[in-house]
Structure formats: structure tokens, C-alpha cells
Scaffold this motif. Structure first.
Motif, PDB file in Angstrom:
ATOM      1  N   ASP A 121       0.829  -1.208   0.000  1.00 47.82           N
ATOM      2  CA  ASP A 121       0.000   0.000   0.000  1.00 47.82           C
ATOM      3  C   ASP A 121       0.864   1.260   0.000  1.00 47.82           C
ATOM      4  O   ASP A 121       1.896   1.322   0.680  1.00 47.82           O
ATOM      5  CB  ASP A 121      -0.905   0.036   1.232  1.00 47.82           C
ATOM      6  CG  ASP A 121      -2.135  -0.837   1.089  1.00 47.82           C
ATOM      7  OD1 ASP A 121      -2.415  -1.267  -0.046  1.00 47.82           O
ATOM      8  OD2 ASP A 121      -2.806  -1.091   2.109  1.00 47.82           O
ATOM      9  N   CYS A 122       0.413   2.261  -0.743  1.00 43.37           N
ATOM     10  CA  CYS A 122       1.066   3.564  -0.708  1.00 43.37           C
ATOM     11  C   CYS A 122       0.541   4.312   0.509  1.00 43.37           C
ATOM     12  O   CYS A 122      -0.662   4.511   0.660  1.00 43.37           O
ATOM     13  CB  CYS A 122       0.763   4.350  -1.985  1.00 43.37           C
ATOM     14  SG  CYS A 122       1.544   5.985  -2.029  1.00 43.37           S
ATOM     15  N   VAL A 123       1.444   4.732   1.389  1.00 41.13           N
ATOM     16  CA  VAL A 123       1.033   5.393   2.629  1.00 41.13           C
ATOM     17  C   VAL A 123       1.339   6.890   2.611  1.00 41.13           C
ATOM     18  O   VAL A 123       1.141   7.571   3.615  1.00 41.13           O
ATOM     19  CB  VAL A 123       1.711   4.730   3.854  1.00 41.13           C
ATOM     20  CG1 VAL A 123       1.253   3.290   3.994  1.00 41.13           C
ATOM     21  CG2 VAL A 123       3.228   4.801   3.762  1.00 41.13           C
ATOM     22  N   GLY A 124       1.811   7.394   1.486  1.00 43.49           N
ATOM     23  CA  GLY A 124       2.086   8.828   1.400  1.00 43.49           C
ATOM     24  C   GLY A 124       3.250   9.115   0.467  1.00 43.49           C
ATOM     25  O   GLY A 124       3.685   8.252  -0.302  1.00 43.49           O
ATOM     26  N   THR A 125       3.744  10.322   0.558  1.00 40.07           N
ATOM     27  CA  THR A 125       4.922  10.744  -0.197  1.00 40.07           C
ATOM     28  C   THR A 125       5.914  11.375   0.780  1.00 40.07           C
ATOM     29  O   THR A 125       5.624  11.521   1.971  1.00 40.07           O
ATOM     30  CB  THR A 125       4.546  11.759  -1.292  1.00 40.07           C
ATOM     31  OG1 THR A 125       3.837  12.849  -0.681  1.00 40.07           O
ATOM     32  CG2 THR A 125       3.672  11.120  -2.364  1.00 40.07           C
ATOM     33  N   LEU A 126       7.078  11.747   0.284  1.00 44.30           N
ATOM     34  CA  LEU A 126       8.106  12.314   1.155  1.00 44.30           C
ATOM     35  C   LEU A 126       7.678  13.689   1.677  1.00 44.30           C
ATOM     36  O   LEU A 126       7.059  14.474   0.963  1.00 44.30           O
ATOM     37  CB  LEU A 126       9.423  12.488   0.388  1.00 44.30           C
ATOM     38  CG  LEU A 126      10.057  11.278  -0.281  1.00 44.30           C
ATOM     39  CD1 LEU A 126      11.447  11.646  -0.799  1.00 44.30           C
ATOM     40  CD2 LEU A 126      10.154  10.100   0.658  1.00 44.30           C
ATOM     41  N   THR A 127       8.013  13.967   2.923  1.00 45.94           N
ATOM     42  CA  THR A 127       7.826  15.330   3.417  1.00 45.94           C
ATOM     43  C   THR A 127       8.797  16.245   2.690  1.00 45.94           C
ATOM     44  O   THR A 127       9.834  15.805   2.174  1.00 45.94           O
ATOM     45  CB  THR A 127       8.095  15.417   4.932  1.00 45.94           C
ATOM     46  OG1 THR A 127       9.482  15.122   5.176  1.00 45.94           O
ATOM     47  CG2 THR A 127       7.221  14.435   5.711  1.00 45.94           C
ATOM     48  N   SER A 128       8.487  17.521   2.651  1.00 43.16           N
ATOM     49  CA  SER A 128       9.373  18.476   1.964  1.00 43.16           C
ATOM     50  C   SER A 128      10.741  18.509   2.625  1.00 43.16           C
ATOM     51  O   SER A 128      11.776  18.621   1.942  1.00 43.16           O
ATOM     52  CB  SER A 128       8.744  19.867   1.958  1.00 43.16           C
ATOM     53  OG  SER A 128       8.485  20.306   3.279  1.00 43.16           O
ATOM     54  N   ASP A 129      10.778  18.392   3.960  1.00 43.94           N
ATOM     55  CA  ASP A 129      12.068  18.402   4.661  1.00 43.94           C
ATOM     56  C   ASP A 129      12.912  17.201   4.278  1.00 43.94           C
ATOM     57  O   ASP A 129      14.126  17.324   4.053  1.00 43.94           O
ATOM     58  CB  ASP A 129      11.849  18.406   6.182  1.00 43.94           C
ATOM     59  CG  ASP A 129      11.366  19.747   6.695  1.00 43.94           C
ATOM     60  OD1 ASP A 129      11.437  20.739   5.934  1.00 43.94           O
ATOM     61  OD2 ASP A 129      10.910  19.810   7.854  1.00 43.94           O
ATOM     62  N   TYR A 130      12.260  16.024   4.199  1.00 46.28           N
ATOM     63  CA  TYR A 130      13.038  14.830   3.889  1.00 46.28           C
ATOM     64  C   TYR A 130      13.474  14.823   2.428  1.00 46.28           C
ATOM     65  O   TYR A 130      14.582  14.388   2.102  1.00 46.28           O
ATOM     66  CB  TYR A 130      12.257  13.556   4.224  1.00 46.28           C
ATOM     67  CG  TYR A 130      13.186  12.382   4.403  1.00 46.28           C
ATOM     68  CD1 TYR A 130      13.891  12.223   5.587  1.00 46.28           C
ATOM     69  CD2 TYR A 130      13.407  11.474   3.376  1.00 46.28           C
ATOM     70  CE1 TYR A 130      14.783  11.179   5.755  1.00 46.28           C
ATOM     71  CE2 TYR A 130      14.292  10.424   3.530  1.00 46.28           C
ATOM     72  CZ  TYR A 130      14.987  10.284   4.727  1.00 46.28           C
ATOM     73  OH  TYR A 130      15.891   9.256   4.877  1.00 46.28           O
ATOM     74  N   ALA A 131      12.627  15.319   1.559  1.00 43.49           N
ATOM     75  CA  ALA A 131      13.017  15.442   0.148  1.00 43.49           C
ATOM     76  C   ALA A 131      14.231  16.358   0.021  1.00 43.49           C
ATOM     77  O   ALA A 131      15.176  16.064  -0.716  1.00 43.49           O
ATOM     78  CB  ALA A 131      11.849  15.973  -0.669  1.00 43.49           C
TER      79      ALA A 131
END
Length: 499
Positions: A213-223
Motif C-alpha cells: 500500500d502507498c502510505v504517502g509521499t516524502l515530506t518536503s524536509d526529507y526530500a
């Protein structure tokens, strides 16, 4: 070309693979972190180390990537099982993570049996109460660190904490949750009955999702910290053994896996949720939907070999260290080793037992000892195979991955001792590849997980049992099985002298 990332959060290091749509590993890197072992039987890690080292590894992959980061479509995870990470109401870590190989919770295991009942526990969770599992750790904190437990808002497993730090979303998934002793394995839901009986609030259990399952995308900080795109999809991932199975194509009935890492695993695919192994082996949800696997575990498999190397051949390469073991005959010239360095799990759920060399004499050289360690690890794994066979499973072909697949002599030892054909894969990435397959399937590259795994895995070599060696190992195995019974009481007497 599109790509995915497979992150394998192990006990000693995090390994990251960049894999393309053809299943080729384009890049890989690894970053290590330390264990914290304050007392005998204790094993902890600082979860922040996982985050820092994973961030470093991903940033290194991105810095060496020639394409557009937008082409890296997804990331998924494999993780060390059973570890306990407790978070407060602000999702801040309350204490170091207690790991799978921590054995301080013998009392709490007994408490679980008294509160739940052994039969009911096996009925619901499919597994016995063992020190390595998560629930005993939660109860240990409750009893020994009540001020910490009072602040706990949710618990997470190691890779789930790492994923939370990447996405800001709290989840667990079935294959890892199955190793907590809090999941109703057949019904795929947290067991409120077990929670109530042991006095653990059900609200501590995170939401459950499927491995793909896709649970989200990267936070801007982590990106920003890694150089990845904020649009990179994040998939839940799976327990290291489930991902090792996926990454080795163990996705249909009759498939068996031998995985030798820090610990060692014999894993067999199951379609049913109602088999009864009486708790002799583990019974977990697979990363494939509505599938399961049974598993026997040797706690100190590859760890036994690395321990021996670090103590007696520090600084030497692994290749040099094992050189010459092919010249040592079956049985290591009468020397035998039991790999109980940190206790044992299958078939002996024993946190007190410790390792032994039996039969050492002045004629033995280092290569005899090295081969004896390797044979001892393999004997221990064969105890799990014996249980499967005694319960009617046919095991004639085994896929071998991990450290045990890196040496041809060891692969032949497996074939002879297991009395089965051993297959070495072209790629030995195991759990990391399994995580990448989950990401590739989740990203829609293939219509089924099996199709994706077939594309990403390929046999390289086969090792066939040698009849003469099989006969010798069967006799030696009978001797090996006697050692546990004859050293159990001695080890109990030695406990008071351990640090």
C-alpha cells in the motif's frame, strides 16, 4: 527508464538499492550503526541512527544518479522484526529501541502465558511467547520503566518508525505486526482480547495496511535532505523475512528459503491461516496479500561466524578467513559447534543457553574451527527443516540467500546437510530486493507481485546433494541434537558469572 528504491533496515546497517524496471540493481550503498549492549542479554539502538544513516545513504544514491529524480517513482522498506519503538503524544521517541535479539524479557513471557494462556495465545497470534517478540518488551517497559510507559502514545516497529520520519504518517503492516504477539494473524487485525488480558491499551497499536500500500509521499524536509522528489511514493514495506521471501520469489506453495544473515531463517510459503505447528515454528502474515509463511529461526547464524572472525581474525577479509574450508572433511575432523551465542529460538526457545565447541584437540587448525562454525549454523537451521518435514511438508528445493550463499563450499554443505537441491540466485539482495519489488508492484509496473518477482529474480547456480556426504551429515546431526540437552543445565549454572 523508471526506478524504485528498496531500503533494508538491518540490525547492523541500512542497505539501499536503486532498481530499474528490469530488476537490475543500478546502485547500492550501505551505512552501519552500532548496537547498545549495556548488560548481558540487552540489545538496543538509537532510532535516530536509523534515520541519519538512511538519509545519508539516500543522499549518496541521488548524488550519483544521472537521471531525473522524478524517475525514481517509489520507495519501500524491509526491516528487522520485533523491535520496540515507543513514541509519546508528540510522536517523539521515549527511549532507545529494544531489538529482536534482546533477551531480558523471560519473566514477561511467563506473565503472558499466565494472563492469556498458552493455548489461546497460539490460537490468536499463531506464535509462542518468546523474548525476542514485541509484546514482552512492552510489558518489560511497563514493569521496569513505568514513567516511560505512562507517556507512551503509540508503538512502532523499526522500519515503521523510519517510514514515519520520511512521511509523517503512522502505520504498521501485517507481516511485521504478526511478530508482535498482538496481531490476530488469521483475522489480520490487532487483538483487543490479548491487549485487554495483558493490560496494554489497544490505542498503542498503529493503523494497519498491506505491504504494497502507498502510505504517502516524502515530506518536503526529507526530500530536501536527500535530494529526492517530494512526489516519490512511499510504500509500507514488510518484515525482513517477508521481504526476503518476496525478493527470492517465495510466493507460491512449495517454495522454501534459507536466509543466513545476522540471524538465520528457514521459511516456507503457506496459503492457509489455520495450520497447527503447536508453536514449534513461527507463523506470520506474508507481504503478499492473504498469504502466510512458516519460519524457523537460528538467532546467531551469520553472527556466529562474524563473532568468530572478529575475535580470532580481526581485520582479515571474509574470503581469506574462509579460505581452505573446502579441504576440511565433513564433520570438521571431529569438531562441532552449537551457535547459541545469544540463546536460541528454534526449536529451543531458550534465552539462557550459550554456544559450545565440542571435540577440540591439539590437531585442529583454524580452518577446522571455521568449518565447524559454518556446519553448526547449518545444523541449527536443519532443525527447522526437520520440523517442517515431520509435519508433512515436502522440501527438496531450497533457495539460499545472504551470507550463506556467498561461498560455494557453504552452499554445498547446505545441499548435503539439508539433503535438498540448493539454488543460488543471480542477485543475492534478499530483503532489499523484496522491498524494491513491493515498490515496483505498488507503483503499477506489473499486474501481480509474482510477475514482478519473476522479473526481478533469476537462478544462477544449483548445488545437488552428494549421497556420501548426506549419510555422514545425518549421523553428525544426531550427535548435534544431543548437545543442547547435555549443556542446558551447565549453562544455567553459569548464568550468575556472566557480565
Amino acid at each position: 527508464m523508471k526506478y524504485v528504491l528498496g531500503v533494508d533496515l538491518g540490525t547492523s546497517a541500512v542497505k539501499v538499492l536503486l532498481v530499474n524496471q528490469q530488476g537490475d540493481v543500478v546502485q547500492e550503498t550501505s551505512k552501519s550503526y552500532p548496537l547498545i549492549q549495556e548488560k548481558s542479554g540487552y540489545s538496543e539502538q538509537n532510532p535516530e541512527e536509523w534515520v541519519e544513516k538512511t538519509t545519508e545513504a539516500l543522499a549518496e544514491i541521488v548524488s550519483n544518479f544521472n537521471g531525473s529524480v522524478e524517475d525514481i517513482e517509489g520507495i519501500s522498506f524491509s526491516g528487522q522484526m520485533h523491535g520496540l519503538v515507543l513514541l509519546d503524544e508528540n510522536n517523539e521517541v521515549l527511549r532507545n529501541a529494544i531489538l529482536w535479539n534482546d533477551t531480558r524479557t523471560t519473566k514477561q513471557c511467563q506473565d503472558i502465558y499466565e494472563l492469556v494462556g498458552q493455548e489461546k495465545l497460539l490460537e490468536i497470534t499463531k506464535n509462542p511467547a518468546l523474548e525476542g517478540f514485541t509484546l514482552p518488551k512492552i510489558l518489560w517497559v511497563k514493569e521496569n520503566e513505568p514513567e516511560v510507559f505512562a507517556k507512551a502514545s503509540v508503538f512502532l516497529l523499526p522500519k515503521d518508525y523510519l517510514r514515519y520520519r520520511i512521511t509523517g504518517k503512522l502505520h504498521s503492516e501485517y507481516s511485521d505486526a504478526a511478530g508482535t504477539l498482538l496481531l490476530n494473524v488469521a483475522e489480520k487485525s490487532w487483538s483487543e482480547e490479548v491487549c485487554n488480558l495483558v493490560g496494554v491499551p489497544a490505542k498503542l497499536c498503529p493503523p494497519l495496511v498491506e505491504s504494497f500500500d502507498c502510505v504517502g509521499t516524502l515530506t518536503s524536509d526529507y526530500a530536501g535532505a536527500t535530494g529526492l522528489s517530494e512526489s516519490t511514493k512511499v510504500f509500507a514495506g514488510g518484515a525482513d523475512n517477508a521481504c526476503g521471501a518476496v525478493g527470492s520469489g517465495i510466493l507460491s506453495e512449495g517454495k522454501t528459503l534459507a536466509s543466513i544473515g545476522t540471524s538465520g531463517v528457514i521459511l516456507s510459503y503457506e496459503t492457509q491461516n489455520d495450520l497447527d505447528f503447536e508453536g514449534k515454528v513461527h507463523y506470520f502474515n506474508h507481504s503478499q496479500e492473504n498469504a502466510y509463511y512458516t519460519m524457523g529461526v537460528t538467532l546467531a547464524a551469520g553472527y556466529s561466524l562474524s563473532w568468530f572472525k572478529d575475535v580470532f581474525a580481526s581485520g582479515e577479509s571474509f574470503e581469506s578467513f574462509v579460505d581452505g574450508i573446502d579441504t576440511v572433511p565433513v564433520g570438521s575432523n571431529g569438531l562441532m559447534f552449537t551457535p547459541y551465542l545469544v540463546g536460541e529460538r528454534t526449536p529451543h526457545a531458550d534465552s539462557v543457553i550459550r554456544a559450545s565447541f565440542i571435540g577440540a584437540d591439539a590437531s585442529h587448525t583454524r580452518k577446522d574451527f571455521v568449518r565447524a562454525v559454518i556446519e553448526g549454523i547449518t545444523f541449527s537451521l536443519n532443525e527447522s527443516i526437520e520440523i517442517f518435514r515431520e509435519n508433512g511438508k515436502k522440501i527438496d528445493t531450497i533457495i539460499s540467500i545472504g551470507g550463506g550463499a556467498k561461498n560455494k563450499t557453504w552452499l554445498q554443505i547446505q545441499a548435503d546437510l539439508f539433503n535438498a537441491e540448493i539454488i543460488k540466485l543471480k542477485s543475492e539482495q534478499g530483503p532489499g530486493m523484496g522491498a524494491a519489488i513491493l515498490a515496483g508492484f505498488g507503483a503499477g509496473w506489473y499486474s501481480t507481485l509474482q510477475e514482478c518477482a519473476d522479473k526481478f529474480t533469476e537462478p544462477a547456480e544449483k548445488f545437488v546433494p552428494i549421497a556420501e556426504n548426506v549419510e555422514k551429515y545425518q549421523k553428525l546431526f544426531g550427535i548435534y541434537k544431543q548437545i543442547y540437552k547435555q549443556t542446558k543445565e551447565l549453562n544455567q549454572q553459569l548464568v550468575e558469572f556472566r557480565l
